[in-house]
Design an enzyme around this catalytic site. Structure first.
Site, PDB file in Angstrom:
ATOM      1  N   SER A 107       0.860  -1.185   0.000  1.00 54.53           N
ATOM      2  CA  SER A 107       0.000   0.000   0.000  1.00 54.53           C
ATOM      3  C   SER A 107       0.898   1.237   0.000  1.00 54.53           C
ATOM      4  CB  SER A 107      -0.922  -0.026   1.216  1.00 54.53           C
ATOM      5  OG  SER A 107      -0.158  -0.090   2.380  1.00 54.53           O
ATOM      6  N   GLY A 112      -3.099   7.425  -5.976  1.00 56.49           N
ATOM      7  CA  GLY A 112      -3.841   8.680  -6.139  1.00 56.49           C
ATOM      8  C   GLY A 112      -3.053   9.701  -6.940  1.00 56.49           C
ATOM      9  N   ILE A 113      -1.749   9.766  -6.678  1.00 58.96           N
ATOM     10  CA  ILE A 113      -0.916  10.752  -7.383  1.00 58.96           C
ATOM     11  C   ILE A 113      -0.720  10.334  -8.846  1.00 58.96           C
ATOM     12  CG2 ILE A 113       1.364  11.875  -7.442  1.00 58.96           C
ATOM     13  CD1 ILE A 113      -0.392  12.745  -5.091  1.00 58.96           C
ATOM     14  N   ASP A 119      -6.199  -8.483  -1.535  1.00 59.36           N
ATOM     15  CA  ASP A 119      -6.916  -8.264  -0.272  1.00 59.36           C
ATOM     16  C   ASP A 119      -8.323  -8.858  -0.392  1.00 59.36           C
ATOM     17  OD1 ASP A 119      -4.823  -6.676   0.452  1.00 59.36           O
ATOM     18  OD2 ASP A 119      -5.897  -4.759   0.275  1.00 59.36           O
ATOM     19  N   LYS A 162      10.428  -9.692  -8.982  1.00 63.07           N
ATOM     20  CA  LYS A 162       9.551 -10.816  -8.593  1.00 63.07           C
ATOM     21  C   LYS A 162       8.241 -10.371  -7.926  1.00 63.07           C
ATOM     22  CE  LYS A 162      11.165 -14.667  -8.877  1.00 63.07           C
ATOM     23  NZ  LYS A 162      11.423 -15.332 -10.149  1.00 63.07           N
ATOM     24  N   PRO A 163       8.296  -9.418  -6.970  1.00 61.92           N
ATOM     25  CA  PRO A 163       7.014  -9.014  -6.361  1.00 61.92           C
ATOM     26  C   PRO A 163       6.017  -8.508  -7.413  1.00 61.92           C
ATOM     27  CG  PRO A 163       8.857  -8.106  -5.115  1.00 61.92           C
ATOM     28  CD  PRO A 163       9.442  -8.720  -6.355  1.00 61.92           C
ATOM     29  N   GLN A 205       5.910  -9.425 -10.600  1.00 60.40           N
ATOM     30  CA  GLN A 205       5.415 -10.591 -11.341  1.00 60.40           C
ATOM     31  C   GLN A 205       4.294 -11.270 -10.562  1.00 60.40           C
ATOM     32  OE1 GLN A 205       8.441 -13.334 -12.779  1.00 60.40           O
ATOM     33  NE2 GLN A 205       9.990 -11.754 -12.614  1.00 60.40           N
ATOM     34  N   CYS A 249     -11.660  26.875  11.397  1.00 58.89           N
ATOM     35  CA  CYS A 249     -12.730  26.098  12.021  1.00 58.89           C
ATOM     36  C   CYS A 249     -12.543  26.054  13.536  1.00 58.89           C
ATOM     37  CB  CYS A 249     -12.837  24.723  11.368  1.00 58.89           C
ATOM     38  SG  CYS A 249     -14.501  24.054  11.534  1.00 58.89           S
ATOM     39  N   ARG A 274     -20.099  21.400  13.746  1.00 54.64           N
ATOM     40  CA  ARG A 274     -21.386  21.346  14.450  1.00 54.64           C
ATOM     41  C   ARG A 274     -21.596  22.560  15.345  1.00 54.64           C
ATOM     42  NH1 ARG A 274     -23.083  16.075  13.782  1.00 54.64           N
ATOM     43  NH2 ARG A 274     -21.345  14.634  13.659  1.00 54.64           N
ATOM     44  N   HIS A 319     -13.409  26.050   5.784  1.00 54.99           N
ATOM     45  CA  HIS A 319     -12.109  25.436   5.474  1.00 54.99           C
ATOM     46  C   HIS A 319     -11.597  25.927   4.117  1.00 54.99           C
ATOM     47  CE1 HIS A 319     -12.097  22.229   8.616  1.00 54.99           C
ATOM     48  NE2 HIS A 319     -13.385  22.508   8.595  1.00 54.99           N
ATOM     49  N   GLU A 350      -8.748  25.688   2.937  1.00 52.62           N
ATOM     50  CA  GLU A 350      -7.729  24.775   2.380  1.00 52.62           C
ATOM     51  C   GLU A 350      -8.291  23.811   1.345  1.00 52.62           C
ATOM     52  OE1 GLU A 350      -8.974  24.701   5.428  1.00 52.62           O
ATOM     53  OE2 GLU A 350      -9.073  22.693   6.291  1.00 52.62           O
TER      54      GLU A 350
HETATM   55  N1  GLN Z   1     -15.200  20.664  16.514  1.00 52.59           N
HETATM   56  C1  GLN Z   1     -15.633  21.898  15.941  1.00 52.59           C
HETATM   57  C2  GLN Z   1     -17.078  21.837  15.479  1.00 52.59           C
HETATM   58  O1  GLN Z   1     -17.610  20.780  15.284  1.00 52.59           O
HETATM   59  C3  GLN Z   1     -14.740  22.320  14.796  1.00 52.59           C
HETATM   60  C4  GLN Z   1     -14.772  21.389  13.636  1.00 52.59           C
HETATM   61  C5  GLN Z   1     -13.606  21.541  12.708  1.00 52.59           C
HETATM   62  O2  GLN Z   1     -12.576  22.126  13.057  1.00 52.59           O
HETATM   63  N2  GLN Z   1     -13.711  20.995  11.517  1.00 52.59           N
HETATM   64  O3  GLN Z   1     -17.692  22.851  15.299  1.00 52.59           O
END
Ligand code: GLN
Length: 538
Positions: free
Chosen positions: A15, A20-21, A150, A192-193, A195, A384, A465, A510, A512
């Site tokens: 693995s 993915g890359i 697997d 070999k692996p 193959q 967040c 949440r 987020h 990012e």
């Molecule tokens: N635990 C926090 C919430 O649920 C922040 C969640 C997070 O950082 N993604 O609001």
């Protein structure tokens, strides 16, 4: 009948070889030749999605525009292709079984015995073709998680075997990614692996069309001939994937090896165009030739595992290239800060990012890191949970509400400045029930956020949440922490800033997840710039 072509990527020997890359790099090359491409990941575990997984298990949980909690490979797909993925791009065994069992309960199988073959395999085939049937893609690349052999991935392999036969050689092909290890005692690369893993694949009725071999040393011509002969592939279809210093080099490496050419040839596509990688290479050029350097502390609690904050680390690479600086991200365990090493650790940082997260462990360290950034004018970005910690810190140390907290950590606090969202109060199931995906945010003019985005209405992805408690908004704003981004429908506070501080931003969403090579996220770009300016004056 759709004309979409399907490429399946399987893995053998070990693995973590980077399927993915490889999938994302091939997709990039095909996209750069003008094809509409998407990538799908099939994960053999029983969780319905990775949203309920601890980051220590599989790394970060990536969130799509449509609010799917997915495998982190989807992040690579979006970062490479600059195209959104969705719920349909990540399928798990749990989701397959759930849907088949739901159908059984509804009586849709009309009295038949429900079995792995054909019912589970049919469901898998449907999920694979669902993307092709939208008509939006010329090529769908499906990556099968796990390693061939697997027990868990058997139904997927069988579905691929059937689909390949049904679609025909011109419409489907299999790329098998393996490892060619170097034995230092023998000073030799060993085939070999590979193959054996090709043989295992063949026992399931699948012949690999292309072999991509992960290796630490160049594959010699002899070795390629040997692999081709023993693994039933053409020599041109033996592709070497040597360790790269950055994942962003892999598309060019695959181009050099001819992975895109041999793929198109096998799919019966006659195409002599060259992929247009101009923008990609401009990015690489900037990434590899930084004119300066900055150090940013990433305060989190899953820092031992790099994959836990994958999208944040990649967003810094994009933003660093945009600013032409190398961003050294130093992972800092929030518990180490709690244990008293705060000053020693943080004074070396040119910027501080407090990461997303869940639960109580390490939060006091995060709050102390926010305080350090605020009091010492160090550029700060809270994401967040990081934003929530910034609100708690301000409430405690500026408003003087010493027990201010989030009800996630302290349900009996007298000052719940971060509170469970109203819409979350009756939820009992944990999976897929957070506030997820893209939501709008209205940005106040003349703020950092406004300058960063250049717009007054933005959309960003979420996964939480808990929320900023609006009952404290007046006090917080009066005391200097402004809410500069608000959801226009619910009034939920999305962005906080401290105008008296040179660069202090907390965001409930987020950023990012939306940073790509072609579109580095403006908030990360601006943060890195602020950090660079700060470092220059230090
Ligand atoms: N635990 C926090 C919430 O649920 C922040 C969640 C997070 O950082 N993604 O609001």
């Amino acid at each position: 009948m759709s004309t979409t072509k399907y490429i399946f990527v399987t893995g053998g020997v070990s693995s973590s070889l980077g399927k993915g890359i490889i999938a994302a790099s091939l997709a990039k090359l095909l996209q750069a030749r003008g094809y509409r491409v998407t990538i799908q990941k099939l994960d053999p575990y029983i969780n319905v999605d990775p949203g309920t997984l601890n980051p220590y298990e599989h790394g970060e949980c990536y969130v799509t525009e449509d609010g799917a909690e997915t495998d982190l490979d989807l992040g690579h797909y979006e970062r490479f292709l600059n195209v959104n993925t969705s719920q349909a791009n990540n399928v798990t065994t749990g989701r397959i079984y759930q849907s088949v069992i739901d159908k059984e309960r509804r009586g849709e199988f009309l009295g038949k015995t429900v079995q792995v073959v054909p019912h589970i395999t049919n469901e898998i085939k449907e999920r694979i073709q669902q993307l092709g049937n939208t008509g939006e893609y010329d090529i769908v690349i499906t990556e099968i998680g796990g390693t061939v052999g697997d027990i868990e991935s058997l139904p997927y392999i069988e579905a691929v075997r059937q689909l390949r036969w049904e679609l025909g050689d011109d419409n489907a092909l299999v790329i098998h990614l393996t490892l060619v290890p170097y034995l230092s005692a023998a000073k030799e690369l060993k085939t070999k692996p590979t193959q054996h893993s090709v043989k295992t694949l063949m026992e399931s009725g699948i012949k690999a069309d292309i072999l991509v071999c992960r290796t630490e040393h160049d594959l010699s011509d002899d070795l390629r001939t040997k692999l081709a002969l023993f693994c039933n592939v053409k020599k041109e279809a033996v592709i070497q994937s040597i360790d790269a210093s950055t994942i962003y080099d892999v598309p060019n490496m695959m181009l050099k090896e001819g992975l895109d050419t041999v793929t198109l040839k096998k799919l019966g596509i006659d195409d002599s165009t060259e992929p247009d990688l101009k923008r990609w290479n401009e990015f690489l050029q900037r990434h590899k030739n930084p004119k300066g350097e900055v150090t940013i502390g990433l305060i989190g609690k899953y820092v031992e595992l790099q994959d836990s904050y994958k999208s944040i680390l990649e967003a810094f690479i994009h933003a660093g290239a945009e600013n032409e600086v190398r961003v050294n991200v130093v992972p800092i365990h929030s518990e180490d800060i709690e244990n008293g090493a705060l000053e020693d650790i943080l004074k070396r940082m040119d910027g501080i990012l407090v990461a997303p997260g869940f639960g109580e462990r390490g939060i006091e360290g995060k709050i102390q890191a926010v305080r350090y950034a605020r009091e010492n004018n160090v550029p700060f970005l809270g994401i967040c949970l990081g934003m929530q910690m910034a609100v708690i810190e301000y409430s405690r140390n500026v408003l003087g509400l010493s027990d201010a907290s989030s009800t996630e950590m302290n349900s009996s606090t007298q000052n719940p400045v971060i509170n469970l969202m109203e819409s979350q109060k009756n939820i009992t199931d944990m999976g897929g029930t957070m506030r997820l995906g893209a939501w709008n945010c209205a940005v106040t003019e003349n703020t950092i956020a406004h300058k960063v985005y250049g717009e007054t209405m933005i959309s960003e992805r979420h996964r939480h949440r808990y929320e900023y408690n609006n009952a404290y908004r007046y006090q917080l704003e009066e005391a200097g922490m402004k809410a500069t981004g608000i959801n226009p429908d619910t009034q939920l506070v999305e962005i906080v800033e401290i105008p008296k501080h040179p660069w202090f931003v907390g965001v409930q969403y987020h950023p990012e997840y939306k940073s790509t090579v072609a579109n580095p996220h403006p908030l990360f770009v601006a943060f890195v710039k602020a950090v660079h300016d700060y470092a220059a004056k230090k």
